[in-house]
Scaffold this motif. Structure first.
Motif, short mmCIF file in Angstrom:
data_model
loop_
_atom_site.label_atom_id
_atom_site.label_comp_id
_atom_site.label_asym_id
_atom_site.label_seq_id
_atom_site.Cartn_x
_atom_site.Cartn_y
_atom_site.Cartn_z
N GLU A 249 6.06 2.85 6.44
CA GLU A 249 7.26 2.05 6.17
C GLU A 249 7.14 1.44 4.78
O GLU A 249 6.08 1.48 4.17
N ASN A 250 8.23 0.82 4.33
CA ASN A 250 8.21 0.19 3.00
C ASN A 250 7.54 -1.18 3.04
O ASN A 250 7.87 -2.01 3.89
N TYR A 251 6.60 -1.36 2.12
CA TYR A 251 5.98 -2.68 1.93
C TYR A 251 5.91 -2.93 0.44
O TYR A 251 5.87 -1.98 -0.36
N SER A 252 5.80 -4.20 0.07
CA SER A 252 5.57 -4.50 -1.35
C SER A 252 4.06 -4.60 -1.58
O SER A 252 3.29 -4.82 -0.64
N GLU A 298 6.69 2.42 -5.20
CA GLU A 298 7.89 2.42 -4.34
C GLU A 298 8.69 3.72 -4.49
O GLU A 298 9.48 4.08 -3.61
N ARG A 299 8.47 4.48 -5.56
CA ARG A 299 9.20 5.75 -5.74
C ARG A 299 8.70 6.81 -4.76
O ARG A 299 9.44 7.63 -4.28
N GLY A 301 6.39 6.04 -2.03
CA GLY A 301 5.95 5.48 -0.75
C GLY A 301 4.44 5.60 -0.58
O GLY A 301 3.91 5.43 0.52
#
Ligand SMILES: NC(=O)C1=CN([C@@H]2O[C@H](COP(=O)(O)OP(=O)(O)OC[C@H]3O[C@@H](n4cnc5c(N)ncnc54)[C@H](OP(=O)(O)O)[C@@H]3O)[C@@H](O)[C@H]2O)C=CC1
Ligand SMILES: CC(=O)N[C@@H](CCC(=O)OP(=O)(O)O)C(=O)O
Length: 343
Positions: A249-252, A298-299, A301
């Motif tokens: 999943e997306n995380y910073s 983020e591009r 993952g």
């Protein structure tokens, strides 16, 4: 507490001497070699005036009568045989080699050597201290992790344990200084071949591959095979393991730095770098630290984890003493709080 060292004349043995000489609780009671006609300062002149003890024959019976712990800083293939001679005696054992880290059949496949018996291997506790403190404390036989696995596993653990990454997408790009190959002479580690050079070796065949996979599966049994490349850096000490993983999943980056800080808040030898700060091998040289920096792209993952250790310290003798401290009920940091040697 009295400590004996076997394989004293190797780099791991020399690093054990450096640590134990200044340890407040362990006293070096005897040092051993297959060449027992020498003083250690004949082999290592940097010890002249500090330690001139005679190297002694390797006699397990005698050693176990006079010492509380023996460190086996001997090559794979030798350590297992020695461990088998100590296990039923009244002495604790820490083995720095790969001989006790894998089941016998897997050892044979990756090390291409005859394994010691499963009976001995099964008694050994895997000494990745930060994750196994409770079992290390109660153990009499420690299988000290390999240098590459130590850097890699400490870097990967938080996201594997929390099941944040895809199970079949781990790539590890690892580099080691030349002392990782030990003190014996070889063409690849000679100055003319290694200096100003950078070489990949044992690609997809390195003996530390199953050790890493085995521990990843302990944390999450779903984990699958890794891609693992090892390379020889023209420096004396240091390992950098750069690990690439795919997040589910997306995380910073900030969120995962916080996860790492939280995971290792009770681990004095693991230092997590703040966002945007990445460790270099020099920043841990001569110390028992493992420094970890990370970043999420983020591009794609994907997350990049950079983990560095000194191969002879946290990758070998330092972690061995960290484990020995716990085996005798001491703080794990005892005698190990050296500041890295910089520059
Ligand atoms: N170097 C590193 O960064 C790391 C090393 N390790 C492991 O730690 C162990 C020691 O490594 P390292 O110090 O680099 O290796 P070295 O080659 O520098 O030293 C090994 C020592 O073992 C002794 N030895 C060799 N053959 C025998 C034998 N048949 N019987 C008894 N002793 C023997 C030798 O001492 P003598 O000739 O005096 O008998 C030699 O000095 C190895 O298993 C290695 O894989 C683990 C993690 C990192
Ligand atoms: C630079 C270099 O050559 N490093 C060695 C590390 C050997 C080692 O630590 O052996 P164990 O399997 O006993 O842990 C290698 O890659 O084989």
């Amino acid at each position: 507490m009295k400590a004996s060292i076997i394989g004293t004349t190797g780099y791991g043995g020399a690093e054990l001497l450096r640590i134990l000489k200044n340890h407040p609780e362990f006293e070096i009671s005897s040092i051993h070699s297959t060449r027992d006609n020498l003083a250690i300062s004949d082999e290592y002149p940097h010890l002249i005036g500090i330690m001139n003890d005679q190297l002694q024959k390797i006699e397990p019976e005698k050693i176990s009568e006079s010492a509380d712990i023996v460190f086996l800083a001997t090559p794979s293939g030798v350590s297992g045989e020695l461990a088998a001679q100590f296990v039923n005696k009244n002495i604790k054992i820490v083995d720095l080699s790969g001989d006790l880290r894998l089941p016998a059949s897997e050892y044979k496949q990756w090390y291409k050597k005859e394994p010691t018996s499963d009976e001995v291997i099964n008694q050994a506790v895997y000494g990745l201290t930060e994750w196994n403190r409770d079992i290390v404390k109660d153990s009499h036989l420690i299988s000290n992790p390999g240098c590459y696995p130590t850097a890699t596993l400490l870097g990967l653990a938080p996201v594997v344990v929390e099941q944040l990454i895809e199970k079949d997408q781990i790539i590890i790009d690892a580099k080691s200084g030349i002392s990782g190959a030990g003190r014996s002479l070889s063409r690849t580690s000679s100055f003319a071949e290694a200096n100003e050079n950078f070489t990949a070796y044992k690609v997809n065949q390195h003996q530390h591959t199953p050790e890493i996979e085995q521990q990843l599966k302990v944390w999450n049994k779903e984990m699958e095979a890794i891609t693992f490349t090892t390379q020889l850096l023209p420096i004396t000490r240091g390992i950098m393991a750069t690990c690439y993983v795919k997040l589910k999943e997306n995380y910073s980056t900030k969120q995962l730095v916080e996860l790492y800080e939280h995971t290792y808040q009770q681990s004095p030898f693991v230092r997590v770098r703040p966002v945007g700060n990445y460790p270099s091998v020099k920043e841990v040289a001569g110390s028992n630290y493992c420094d970890i920096g990370l970043h999420i792209d983020e591009r794609t993952g994907r997350m990049t984890i950079i983990s560095v250790i000194d191969n002879l310290m946290k990758g070998a003798a330092g972690q061995a003493v960290q484990n020995a401290n716990l085996m005798f009920g001491m703080e794990e940091t005892t005698g190990l709080e050296m500041t890295p040697l910089y520059p």
